[in-house]
Design an enzyme around this catalytic site. Structure first.
Site, PDB file in Angstrom:
ATOM      1  N   CYS A 106      16.364  13.406 -24.596  1.00  0.00           N
ATOM      2  CA  CYS A 106      17.476  14.136 -25.205  1.00  0.00           C
ATOM      3  C   CYS A 106      17.475  15.553 -24.665  1.00  0.00           C
ATOM      4  O   CYS A 106      16.417  16.184 -24.559  1.00  0.00           O
ATOM      5  CB  CYS A 106      17.291  14.136 -26.727  1.00  0.00           C
ATOM      6  SG  CYS A 106      18.585  14.991 -27.622  1.00  0.00           S
TER       7      CYS A 106
ATOM      8  N   HIS B  10      23.089   6.823 -29.580  1.00  0.00           N
ATOM      9  CA  HIS B  10      22.311   8.069 -29.539  1.00  0.00           C
ATOM     10  C   HIS B  10      23.210   9.254 -29.905  1.00  0.00           C
ATOM     11  O   HIS B  10      22.832  10.094 -30.716  1.00  0.00           O
ATOM     12  CB  HIS B  10      21.718   8.232 -28.132  1.00  0.00           C
ATOM     13  CG  HIS B  10      20.910   9.470 -27.928  1.00  0.00           C
ATOM     14  ND1 HIS B  10      19.559   9.435 -27.674  1.00  0.00           N
ATOM     15  CD2 HIS B  10      21.256  10.780 -27.912  1.00  0.00           C
ATOM     16  CE1 HIS B  10      19.108  10.686 -27.530  1.00  0.00           C
ATOM     17  NE2 HIS B  10      20.127  11.509 -27.657  1.00  0.00           N
ATOM     18  N   GLU B  11      24.408   9.309 -29.316  1.00  0.00           N
ATOM     19  CA  GLU B  11      25.313  10.431 -29.570  1.00  0.00           C
ATOM     20  C   GLU B  11      25.878  10.400 -30.991  1.00  0.00           C
ATOM     21  O   GLU B  11      25.998  11.439 -31.640  1.00  0.00           O
ATOM     22  CB  GLU B  11      26.435  10.482 -28.532  1.00  0.00           C
ATOM     23  CG  GLU B  11      25.967  10.670 -27.104  1.00  0.00           C
ATOM     24  CD  GLU B  11      24.950  11.788 -26.918  1.00  0.00           C
ATOM     25  OE1 GLU B  11      25.101  12.859 -27.546  1.00  0.00           O
ATOM     26  OE2 GLU B  11      23.992  11.591 -26.151  1.00  0.00           O
TER      27      GLU B  11
ATOM     28  N   HIS C 220      23.516  11.867 -33.354  1.00  0.00           N
ATOM     29  CA  HIS C 220      23.585  13.343 -33.387  1.00  0.00           C
ATOM     30  C   HIS C 220      24.626  13.829 -34.393  1.00  0.00           C
ATOM     31  O   HIS C 220      24.416  14.830 -35.081  1.00  0.00           O
ATOM     32  CB  HIS C 220      23.938  13.913 -32.012  1.00  0.00           C
ATOM     33  CG  HIS C 220      22.778  14.100 -31.096  1.00  0.00           C
ATOM     34  ND1 HIS C 220      21.707  14.900 -31.406  1.00  0.00           N
ATOM     35  CD2 HIS C 220      22.531  13.590 -29.867  1.00  0.00           C
ATOM     36  CE1 HIS C 220      20.834  14.874 -30.404  1.00  0.00           C
ATOM     37  NE2 HIS C 220      21.315  14.082 -29.463  1.00  0.00           N
TER      38      HIS C 220
END
Length: 186
Positions: free
Chosen positions: A113, A156-157, A160
């Site tokens: 990341c 993953h995004e 966030h």
């Protein structure tokens, strides 16, 4: 143009907040944010520009990673077999995973990341297939089905945007343990 100094680092509270939903019509600030995030990804993957500006190569960048707590993320996912080809290039606004497969997958080398400066080994279990609902730049609701590496990047995004980091998903006691039937992407 975003540089590494502009990337929010682990420990900043913005990375642990749930991002605010983006409203439409898009503000000029949010249009620029989307353009700047994608520009970072393009430049970071460029064999000349990345090293020239000291950019860590990235395949995804969420707004909280540039200190903006809004639900927007850009992805630029190269094809794993042919890095000259792009599997997915888009900005997702207000993305939500609306369905996922039972099948689990993970990257064999683990995840990294831009906001996390240290290497954290371990499998990050993700769904192999997902369907994402998101808004386009005009505010129209869209859906996209993703599989494999592009699905991993988008999960993953989206994490966030919900205040989660990849290492939250790693098995703390046995980081290299994952279900026997998981698909490992090398």
């Amino acid at each position: 143009m975003y540089l590494m100094k502009d990337i929010t680092r682990d420990g900043n509270p913005v990375l642990r907040k749930v991002a605010q939903k983006v409203t439409f019509p898009l503000s000029e600030k949010n249009k620029k944010l989307a353009d700047d995030m994608m520009e970072y990804l393009v430049n970071s993957q460029d064999p000349e520009l990345g090293p020239k500006y000291g950019l860590r190569a990235g395949v995804g960048l969420a707004a909280p990673q540039v200190d903006e707590s809004v639900a927007m993320a850009s992805v630029l996912v190269p094809n794993l077999e042919d890095p000259d080809k792009i599997d997915l290039q888009m900005t997702l606004i207000n993305p939500v995973i609306i369905s996922e497969s039972v099948q689990i997958t993970a990257l064999g080398e683990g995840e990294g990341c831009l906001s996390v400066d240290k290497d954290i080994p371990g499998y990050v279990p993700r769904y192999n297939k997902i369907t994402v609902r998101y808004d386009d730049f005009e505010g129209n609701s869209q859906t996209i089905r993703l599989k494999g590496y592009p699905a991993i990047v988008c999960q993953h995004e989206i994490d966030h945007l919900n205040g989660h980091l990849f290492y939250d998903k790693i098995n703390k006691k046995e980081p290299l343990k994952i279900s026997d039937d998981a698909i490992i992407i090398e």
